[in-house]
Design a protein around this motif. Structure first.
Motif, mmCIF file in Angstrom:
data_model
loop_
_atom_site.group_PDB
_atom_site.id
_atom_site.type_symbol
_atom_site.label_atom_id
_atom_site.label_comp_id
_atom_site.label_asym_id
_atom_site.label_seq_id
_atom_site.Cartn_x
_atom_site.Cartn_y
_atom_site.Cartn_z
ATOM 1 N N UNK A 2 0.928 -1.247 0.027
ATOM 2 C CA UNK A 2 -0.136 -0.102 0.126
ATOM 3 C C UNK A 2 0.861 1.343 -0.048
ATOM 4 N N UNK A 46 -3.585 10.449 -1.801
ATOM 5 C CA UNK A 46 -4.145 9.170 -2.436
ATOM 6 C C UNK A 46 -3.510 8.042 -1.902
ATOM 7 N N UNK A 47 -4.295 7.106 -1.314
ATOM 8 C CA UNK A 47 -3.761 6.018 -0.931
ATOM 9 C C UNK A 47 -4.068 4.690 -1.686
ATOM 10 N N UNK A 48 -3.392 3.976 -2.209
ATOM 11 C CA UNK A 48 -3.621 2.937 -3.300
ATOM 12 C C UNK A 48 -2.766 1.751 -3.165
ATOM 13 N N UNK A 49 -3.097 0.495 -3.889
ATOM 14 C CA UNK A 49 -2.210 -0.601 -3.749
ATOM 15 C C UNK A 49 -1.418 -0.643 -5.031
ATOM 16 N N UNK A 50 -0.124 -1.203 -5.051
ATOM 17 C CA UNK A 50 0.670 -1.324 -6.073
ATOM 18 C C UNK A 50 1.580 -2.264 -5.907
#
Lengths: 85, 85
Positions: A2, A46-50
């Motif tokens: 995350x 912005x919080x996101x998965x990669x």
């Protein structure tokens, strides 16, 4: 993994910033006459998965170019940090 | 001396951010379904004169508390740098 992207969006230097001008005038009216210039922009978290840092960078750049900024009049910088998932 | 303050204003964590929710939903609609959360804030660049770093810090904090932010629902951080005058 995350990730959190901190994105700073500003108008390009050549673009008039009426909101910044209004803030400057208001500060002058409050006796802060030593203020020369104010530019107003946007700040996004912005919080996101990669999967990895490269994929995270590519996604931030794609989102900024397609949706989060107007590349005609705005420019942006960002910082990327991994957060505990 | 001339200073530039970079001010980042965000809603407090406990305050609902409908604009951020709208951006999150729009990103999901663009297939960026790995985005968990977006918070939208303001970013200000203020250029002003001050005699020294302490006076500059005090002025930034006063301007933020009185006018640039709403301390009831917003919080802010800033970075201060001396610029060539």
């Amino acid at each position: 993994m995350t990730w959190q992207a901190l994105i700073y969006v500003t108008l390009k230097g050549s673009v008039l910033d009426p909101q910044g001008t209004a803030v400057t005038k208001a500060l002058h009216a409050m006796q802060y006459t030593n203020v020369h210039d104010v530019r107003v922009g946007k700040y996004l978290e912005v919080v996101f998965d990669a999967d990895n840092e490269q994929a995270a960078n590519e996604q931030v750049q794609a989102m900024c170019a397609k949706f989060l900024t107007n590349p005609v009049i705005e420019t942006y910088t960002y910082r990327l940090a991994e957060v505990a998932s």
